[in-house]
Design a protein around this motif. Sequence first.
Motif, PDB file in Angstrom:
ATOM      1  N   ALA A  42     -38.945 -47.273  -8.887  1.00 34.51           N
ATOM      2  CA  ALA A  42     -39.171 -47.824  -7.686  1.00 34.51           C
ATOM      3  C   ALA A  42     -39.071 -46.107  -7.150  1.00 34.51           C
ATOM      4  O   ALA A  42     -38.542 -46.411  -5.606  1.00 34.51           O
ATOM      5  CB  ALA A  42     -38.560 -48.682  -6.890  1.00 34.51           C
ATOM      6  N   GLY A  43     -39.170 -45.540  -7.301  1.00 31.57           N
ATOM      7  CA  GLY A  43     -38.631 -43.838  -6.365  1.00 31.57           C
ATOM      8  C   GLY A  43     -39.820 -43.061  -5.243  1.00 31.57           C
ATOM      9  O   GLY A  43     -41.252 -44.046  -5.084  1.00 31.57           O
ATOM     10  N   GLN A  44     -39.172 -42.721  -4.450  1.00 27.37           N
ATOM     11  CA  GLN A  44     -40.260 -42.262  -3.314  1.00 27.37           C
ATOM     12  C   GLN A  44     -39.506 -41.519  -2.813  1.00 27.37           C
ATOM     13  O   GLN A  44     -38.384 -40.573  -2.728  1.00 27.37           O
ATOM     14  CB  GLN A  44     -40.213 -43.111  -1.927  1.00 27.37           C
ATOM     15  N   GLY A  45     -40.231 -40.180  -3.643  1.00 27.76           N
ATOM     16  CA  GLY A  45     -40.131 -38.700  -3.279  1.00 27.76           C
ATOM     17  C   GLY A  45     -39.029 -38.456  -4.009  1.00 27.76           C
ATOM     18  O   GLY A  45     -38.588 -38.874  -5.432  1.00 27.76           O
ATOM     19  N   ASN A  80     -31.516 -39.092 -10.274  1.00 24.84           N
ATOM     20  CA  ASN A  80     -31.305 -40.258 -10.058  1.00 24.84           C
ATOM     21  C   ASN A  80     -31.655 -41.380 -10.914  1.00 24.84           C
ATOM     22  O   ASN A  80     -32.418 -41.098 -11.525  1.00 24.84           O
ATOM     23  CB  ASN A  80     -31.450 -40.125  -8.641  1.00 24.84           C
ATOM     24  N   ALA A  81     -31.589 -42.279 -10.719  1.00 26.71           N
ATOM     25  CA  ALA A  81     -31.998 -43.383 -11.531  1.00 26.71           C
ATOM     26  C   ALA A  81     -33.423 -43.512 -12.055  1.00 26.71           C
ATOM     27  O   ALA A  81     -33.907 -44.103 -12.799  1.00 26.71           O
ATOM     28  CB  ALA A  81     -31.844 -44.915 -10.698  1.00 26.71           C
ATOM     29  N   SER A  82     -34.085 -43.738 -10.456  1.00 23.09           N
ATOM     30  CA  SER A  82     -35.719 -43.923 -10.604  1.00 23.09           C
ATOM     31  C   SER A  82     -36.350 -42.783 -11.568  1.00 23.09           C
ATOM     32  O   SER A  82     -37.372 -42.152 -12.397  1.00 23.09           O
ATOM     33  CB  SER A  82     -35.954 -43.546  -8.931  1.00 23.09           C
ATOM     34  N   GLU A  83     -35.556 -41.376 -11.517  1.00 21.86           N
ATOM     35  CA  GLU A  83     -35.875 -40.395 -12.147  1.00 21.86           C
ATOM     36  C   GLU A  83     -35.658 -40.314 -13.759  1.00 21.86           C
ATOM     37  O   GLU A  83     -36.713 -40.173 -14.699  1.00 21.86           O
ATOM     38  CB  GLU A  83     -35.391 -38.496 -11.741  1.00 21.86           C
TER      39      GLU A  83
END
Length: 271
Positions: free
Chosen positions: A139-142, A126-129
């Motif tokens: 800004a990923g959370q888990g 995903n984008a955060s990863e």
Amino acid sequence: MTNDATNPTPSALFAQMRDTSPLVQCITNYVAMNFAANTLLAAGASPAMVHTPEESGEFATIAGALTVNIGTLSPQWVEGMKAAAQSANQANKPWVLDPVAHFATAFRRDTVAELLELNPAIIRGNASEIIALGGGESAGQGVDSGDPVEQAEEAATTLAQSRNAVVAVTGTVDFVTDGTRAVRIHGGSDLMPKITAMGCSLTALVGAFVAIAPNAPFNATVAALATFAAAGAIAADTANGPGSFAVHFIDALYGLDANALNAKSRIETLS
């Protein structure tokens, strides 16, 4: 996308994948195993959830492709992942890395760093990863992305160039690049993020497509994402919520054919 030997279209690859039913070794997490296996079966591929170091390396030599998802890590699973990736490389089999929440803990960061050195052909996240994998602040959370896909496009391009890999960023609109070419893939459904293991299953499907097109990982990735988005759009037409969507999605994937994929595909070529 035009169809020729070096630039196969999603519908051509889909037809080939379904005709050949490639064997895909999936080292994935406990949460995703059942849904990922059913996704591959519905699409026409053959899943094998083989992860132990005692057999994962040997199995990678006979599978058409390997997918590695770090969702639920343990030391033994990491050894199995590395053994499989090493064997896949030695056998010239492509492998796909899904760096689930790799930024969350030191164990995950170290594991992904080691896996990256084993040269995955494709990285899907995903984008955060992807932003974090490129060295940026996400800004990923888990396991959940906190960033829009468009903010990860630059990081994906840089990562693809530095790792000589195809990078896929998935979300509301997917982005795929090999560092030179890039496309966006539209479609899917707003219900997809509400279903556990959707992203993990997509990684498995990428493995099925690259198994039959190992020399065209960019096209294989685009085809897998387009197929997934098409099935999601079809399922959304009849689903009443997340629970029924999961069932309708597997049915839509099973019922999909090349003509329906052509009709539903919305691929935007950027370069």
